[in-house]
Design an enzyme around this catalytic site. Sequence first.
Site, mmCIF file in Angstrom:
data_model
loop_
_atom_site.group_PDB
_atom_site.id
_atom_site.type_symbol
_atom_site.label_atom_id
_atom_site.label_comp_id
_atom_site.label_asym_id
_atom_site.label_seq_id
_atom_site.Cartn_x
_atom_site.Cartn_y
_atom_site.Cartn_z
ATOM 1 C CD GLU A 1 -1.270 0.483 3.625
ATOM 2 O OE1 GLU A 1 -1.721 -0.365 4.389
ATOM 3 O OE2 GLU A 1 -1.534 1.701 3.703
ATOM 4 C CB CYS B 1 -2.658 -4.022 6.218
ATOM 5 S SG CYS B 1 -2.247 -2.412 6.898
ATOM 6 C CB THR C 1 1.208 3.006 14.995
ATOM 7 O OG1 THR C 1 0.778 4.073 14.138
ATOM 8 C CG2 THR C 1 0.633 3.226 16.387
ATOM 9 C CB SER D 1 -8.812 2.300 12.301
ATOM 10 O OG SER D 1 -8.169 1.330 11.521
ATOM 11 C CG HIS E 1 -2.997 -6.379 10.123
ATOM 12 N ND1 HIS E 1 -1.754 -6.153 9.584
ATOM 13 C CD2 HIS E 1 -3.577 -5.158 10.267
ATOM 14 C CE1 HIS E 1 -1.593 -4.854 9.398
ATOM 15 N NE2 HIS E 1 -2.682 -4.234 9.809
ATOM 16 C CE LYS F 1 -7.495 -2.199 23.278
ATOM 17 N NZ LYS F 1 -7.866 -0.861 22.809
ATOM 18 C CG ASN G 1 1.159 -1.508 10.781
ATOM 19 O OD1 ASN G 1 1.190 -2.596 10.199
ATOM 20 N ND2 ASN G 1 0.118 -0.706 10.737
#
Lengths: 474, 474
Positions: free
Chosen positions: A86, A120, A162, A212, A250, A259, A329
């Site tokens: 991306e 992603c 991030t 998101s 991911h 989470k 990331n």
Amino acid sequence: MEPGRMDVGILAMDVYFPPTCVQQEALEDYDGASKGKYTIGLGQDCMAFCTELEDVISMSLTVVLSLLEKYQIDPRQIGRLEVGSETVIDKSKSIKTWLMQIFEEYDNTDVEGVDSTNACYGGTAALFNCVNWVESSSWDGRYGLVVCTDSAVYAEGPARPTGGAAAIAMLIGPNAPISFESKFRGTHMAHVYDFYKPNLASEYPVVDGKLSQTCYLMALDSCYKRFCGKFEKIEGKQFSISDANYFVFHSPYNKLVQKSFARLVFNDFLHCPSNLQKEERENLEPFSNMTGEESYESRELEKASQQVAKPFYNVKVQPSTLLPKQIGNMYTASLYAALASVVYNKHSTLMGQRIVMFSYGSGLTSTMFSFKLHDGQHPFCLSNIASILNLSEKLKSRHVFSPEKFAKTLKLMEHRYGAKDFETSNDTSLLSPGTFYLTKVDSMYRRCYAKKGSEDAPGSKMFGFSSMSVANGY
Amino acid sequence: MEPGRMDVGILAMDVYFPPTCVQQEALEDYDGASKGKYTIGLGQDCMAFCTELEDVISMSLTVVLSLLEKYQIDPRQIGRLEVGSETVIDKSKSIKTWLMQIFEEYDNTDVEGVDSTNACYGGTAALFNCVNWVESSSWDGRYGLVVCTDSAVYAEGPARPTGGAAAIAMLIGPNAPISFESKFRGTHMAHVYDFYKPNLASEYPVVDGKLSQTCYLMALDSCYKRFCGKFEKIEGKQFSISDANYFVFHSPYNKLVQKSFARLVFNDFLHCPSNLQKEERENLEPFSNMTGEESYESRELEKASQQVAKPFYNVKVQPSTLLPKQIGNMYTASLYAALASVVYNKHSTLMGQRIVMFSYGSGLTSTMFSFKLHDGQHPFCLSNIASILNLSEKLKSRHVFSPEKFAKTLKLMEHRYGAKDFETSNDTSLLSPGTFYLTKVDSMYRRCYAKKGSEDAPGSKMFGFSSMSVANGY
């Protein structure tokens, strides 16, 4: 299906990440953030980034050549090559065409596949496409090759820690040690503006962090439900987390992975409470009548389900977090860097085991799918993949930049993004031999790369570029 | 392979192009170009373009809904949807995710596939991916849907008359009237800078026209050689143009299609001179010892081979040129608009015939492949496809803009590209009922579309957008 075409999947993997990184703890301090905000709040240790010498094209050249060399694959044996990314350097010319330089050198231009794009998820799309090709009537018996390459950078502010950068290459074919269970697949796709890149002149995305995260968890629920549904239909029994040995997510940042896994545990609880121990059930019962929307907002549920999930997380998820926590990331490469971490950490015990994967790309596209692990045959066996991945060594040999130097690098890159007519410093001292790097972008935006020489063959080598100059000579 | 899974290919097609166009003859005059430069020199009649109301997203929404409605396909029957495009509106969020609005309306979010990108080849990549999915073990029995959507615009200057705009939708599945001969496939991919889009803030490409044409012809030669090689291996006899009824080319402008077909005739001559009549042979013999490079440069060869090819061209190529000559370059949609033209013009005589396709995307990626035509079953039969395509009617109902108004539109669009926080005129008087159009782009770059109402249900309808607002409401 012919016997020779069973167990299509990943035969071999290699990963490349830049040698330059910044510590999240130092970044907290530099940013004036509260102590632990990035390390505990996000769950991240370190972040890799490209200097002016590297980009998604150079990283993909590096990792493809490295995979071919380390597994001794003749470039003529590759019949399809697909890229997921991306990070847009050109809006028309695919990254795949830059990679063709490696194959043109061997007179192999008969290589199908282009770039797959949606945030992603592009790497997963490329992987599915390559696997389907091997299973299709147009397969010509050669290997597929999937490349995920991205550089994640954010504007100054809360999203900056991030980021990350890496490229992964995966060889695809039958009789694979990491093979698809192609009937277990849950997909969820929808139209949302959670993270997108509409500002074409800037490398930075527009991000609604809260949206998101909610979209990610909603997509996870939806995919898990469909995945379980297909599993039950085919296997005749309910699926729960006990049916897989590892869950690989991911990983934009580790906290979201924690989470997510807790969310699966909560799903299992709602689906079949008897799967859990009495004490675990009691912890989750107060939340059993929440609406979906409430459940995404509830801090109490998050805390309770993470507590219940903790012992399972340590066994089933923790081994996948090595690279994502150390690199950050990696967008399309993130999920497969997490898979590589499991293979690296657990290769000797994976035979016969199941790994469940969750791929997410904002916008949004998501799929849950699973792998069955096999012994494989050298060089395509788990132990050899783990030894070639060599992650601890690669991580150890990185160079830690100060947050000041990191911020300065990103400032320079802001001016370089989409620019023409410049030369890079050519100071390759931090790069390992065999690494491709950008030397210049000319007045027509054409990008030149070179390969750092090895100790046997010192000096830079313009590997695979003869055909380019011929073609441009017309 | 199971009997139900044979003959995978195109079950249904629909095409959409903007109702606004400019005549090439008027453009010659306006540009001060010599008479015939665009009409004979390029071989083009007319050029479609998007006004501020339309873009690649709205066109793809229009064509997908139109196909589903006209063939009465329940949106829940779509299991995979892939988009090919090189017109970038967002660098991360795929066009496919905008199309999900149609399917979310029917609670179908289980739709695999993203966007495929490499210049004009993205549609072919998407098509191959969809077909391979149907042939793979992960196929779930539903239809695939391939969308090619592009708006080709160029900066003022010699390339401007080679623009165009359109979207094509193709339904994919087994027992198709237009089915793949999947073993006959010749691919050629390489790294070249013939046409690319490195200037991210501009919609216009960087083009080396001469290099691009040479690359196209070189790629054609290479693909044809490989295609013939595979044909000979499987069929046990040499392939020549007499073995196919139609040749359909990626069509940036018609002149290149004429040259390309002549090039195949020249290849046949070199390969097996006895395929040609004595007089034809004599015309080409002076060129038989040319090097490849010389042959791409030689005007004399071009002229001689086009002369020899002319009668074959009229029969085997001409029927494919309807839409490309009337609309212009449609990038990813170009090849399939040419295929649609053949189906429209020749549907009653196509049964059992072979169509050879040549897909080219700069950068470069190219494949030659072939279809076998079958009767099909209603609604998936050639006569129904032709009647739904309804090309003459669609072309006749267009509105011709003056070159001044066309230039003014493109000037406005230069400011709109990548912009935020604006509303469009909302003057939909030129659009047909059922057409989607852009209403505004908000301060966060979020794009809003509406659908023009039909006569039965007058007024604009915000079709399929409820789910979007829910998702954005978080």
